[in-house]
Design a protein around this motif. Structure first.
Motif, short mmCIF file in Angstrom:
data_model
loop_
_atom_site.label_atom_id
_atom_site.label_comp_id
_atom_site.label_asym_id
_atom_site.label_seq_id
_atom_site.Cartn_x
_atom_site.Cartn_y
_atom_site.Cartn_z
N LYS A 51 0.82 -1.21 0.00
CA LYS A 51 0.00 0.00 0.00
C LYS A 51 0.86 1.26 0.00
N GLU A 52 1.91 1.26 0.80
CA GLU A 52 2.78 2.44 0.86
C GLU A 52 3.50 2.66 -0.47
N LYS A 53 3.90 1.57 -1.10
CA LYS A 53 4.55 1.71 -2.41
C LYS A 53 3.58 2.25 -3.45
N ARG A 54 2.33 1.81 -3.38
CA ARG A 54 1.34 2.30 -4.34
C ARG A 54 1.06 3.79 -4.13
N VAL A 55 1.06 4.23 -2.89
CA VAL A 55 0.89 5.66 -2.61
C VAL A 55 2.01 6.45 -3.27
N ILE A 56 3.25 5.99 -3.10
CA ILE A 56 4.40 6.68 -3.67
C ILE A 56 4.31 6.74 -5.19
N VAL A 57 4.02 5.59 -5.80
CA VAL A 57 3.93 5.53 -7.26
C VAL A 57 2.78 6.40 -7.78
N ASN A 58 1.66 6.39 -7.07
CA ASN A 58 0.49 7.14 -7.53
C ASN A 58 0.68 8.65 -7.48
N THR A 59 1.61 9.14 -6.65
CA THR A 59 1.83 10.59 -6.60
C THR A 59 2.37 11.13 -7.93
N ILE A 355 -2.85 12.14 -1.07
CA ILE A 355 -3.33 10.78 -0.94
C ILE A 355 -2.60 10.09 0.20
N SER A 356 -3.16 8.98 0.67
CA SER A 356 -2.54 8.19 1.74
C SER A 356 -2.91 6.73 1.53
N THR A 357 -2.44 5.88 2.43
CA THR A 357 -2.76 4.45 2.32
C THR A 357 -4.26 4.20 2.46
N LYS A 358 -4.99 5.13 3.05
CA LYS A 358 -6.44 4.97 3.18
C LYS A 358 -7.14 5.05 1.82
N ASN A 359 -6.47 5.65 0.85
CA ASN A 359 -7.05 5.77 -0.49
C ASN A 359 -6.76 4.55 -1.36
N ILE A 360 -5.95 3.63 -0.84
CA ILE A 360 -5.57 2.44 -1.60
C ILE A 360 -6.42 1.26 -1.14
N PRO A 361 -7.17 0.62 -2.04
CA PRO A 361 -8.00 -0.52 -1.65
C PRO A 361 -7.14 -1.72 -1.25
N ASP A 362 -7.73 -2.62 -0.47
CA ASP A 362 -7.01 -3.80 -0.03
C ASP A 362 -6.64 -4.71 -1.19
#
Length: 368
Positions: A51-59, A355-362
């Motif tokens: 999830k944290e990696k997806r947040v970084i990439v999504n920025t 955005i944060s990890t809360k915006n990333i679905p499980d």
């Protein structure tokens, strides 16, 4: 400053304008792609889980490919406005530029294909592709632009069309101590710029890590910028037969030192917007100082025993296209550059929220 009218050039104003436009395109590339490179290099540092990696990439997901276009535009402008500069530089730096290209390919593959498979090993591999693919261009471009400050060696060679300038150095000769300093500086500066962008674009744990990183590593970047600026302006001042721009180069360099120090302080105080603006200003003024040194000589050492308009000597005058070409390009730039800037500004506005990890679905749906 050299009076170009005395050299016999038909379009002195257009030659100078297009040198400035090329400089602006490179500055825009480093400002925008700098935080892209930094964010990608920080994926393994800040991303502790998927999830944290997806947040970084999504920025940077909606932005990185648009930012990369600035590099293509800068290269295209060099090719069209200064074909002699383009030909000599790209042949002289063929291997380094090949490394840059391979790095950009790795990064592009990583961003485009990361979401195509759920396997953690597959995604970790692509994350490292993005990191390595950002590290290599940052390092190589830093080495390259430091060499432009020192002046790449050139020599005149006889060709069927007459004398022409040729790069007279070697591949390993590009890695002088000052050039390596430039490479390390670009990597560290982009890391700090990327971390301030992450702090500006995220909430939660990634925001905290990015802010703390920028507040600490920013001082390393400040020291590197200071050493680079001092060495550049003492050992390779921007004073030549093309113009005495040393004072302006010093001003740009001092501003870059102040800006990176101010950005570091702002990161420590949690002023994310100001931190990002100031690290960006550091890049702008630092690259501007380098182009002030490159004014006229285009980053090549000059043989002053030769006439400034000698075709065997590479400079802004001998490398320029015809007045007709420069005129057509100017009209095209006046029409299309504002459109491109407006579109890119709109895209940044659309994707401006944090955005944060809360915006990333499980569970993320994999697109076939």
């Amino acid at each position: 400053m050299l009076n170009l009218l005395e050299t016999g050039v038909d379009s002195p104003l257009l030659v100078t304008i297009w040198f400035l436009l090329v400089a602006v395109l490179w500055i825009g590339f480093f400002f925008l792609e700098g935080f892209d490179f930094g964010v990608a290099m920080l994926i393994p540092v800040f991303g502790k889980n998927e999830k944290e990696k997806r947040v970084i990439v999504n920025t940077i997901g909606p932005l990185w490919d648009g930012n990369e276009v600035w590099l293509l535009t800068a290269g295209g402008a060099m090719f069209a406005a200064f074909p002699g500069w383009y030909a000599t530089t790209f042949s002289a730096l063929y291997l380094p530029l090949l490394l840059v290209l391979l790095g950009l390919i790795l990064r592009g593959v990583a961003f485009e294909y990361r979401s195509k498979h759920n396997d953690s090993k597959y995604r970790n591999m692509l994350d490292w592709f993005a990191t390595i693919g950002s590290f290599i261009p940052s390092l190589v471009l830093g080495v390259g632009f430091a060499n432009f400050v020192m002046g790449l060696p050139q020599q005149a060679v006889d060709t069927p069309a007459g004398p022409a300038p040729l790069f007279a150095g070697t591949f390993f000769g590009l890695f002088m101590p000052f050039a390596l300093l430039g490479g390390v500086l670009f990597v560290v500066l982009f890391l700090v710029h990327g971390s301030t962008f992450l702090a500006l674009k995220t909430r939660g744990i990634i925001h905290e890590r990015a802010e703390a990183f920028a507040a600490k590593v920013g001082w390393v970047a400040t020291a590197l910028v200071a050493v680079f600026v001092i060495c550049q302006n003492i050992f390779w001042p921007a004073n030549s037969e093309f113009g005495n721009l040393g004072v302006f180069a010093w001003i740009a360099g001092i501003l870059s030192i102040i800006a990176i120090a101010g950005g570091t302080v702002m990161s420590g105080k949690g002023r994310d917007g100001w931190a990002f603006i100031l690290t960006g200003l550091t890049i702008v003024t630092l690259i501007a100082g380098i182009f002030l040194k490159m004014y006229g000589n285009l980053g090549f050492a000059q043989d002053t025993s030769m006439d400034v308009m000698d075709p065997g000597r590479l400079n802004m005058l001998t490398a320029a296209s015809s007045p007709t070409t420069l005129t057509i390009m100017t009209w095209a730039a006046v029409i299309f550059v504002p459109i491109v800037i407006a579109y890119q500004s709109w895209s940044y506005y659309v994707f401006s929220k944090r955005i944060s990890t809360k915006n990333i679905p499980d569970e993320v749906e994999v697109v076939a």
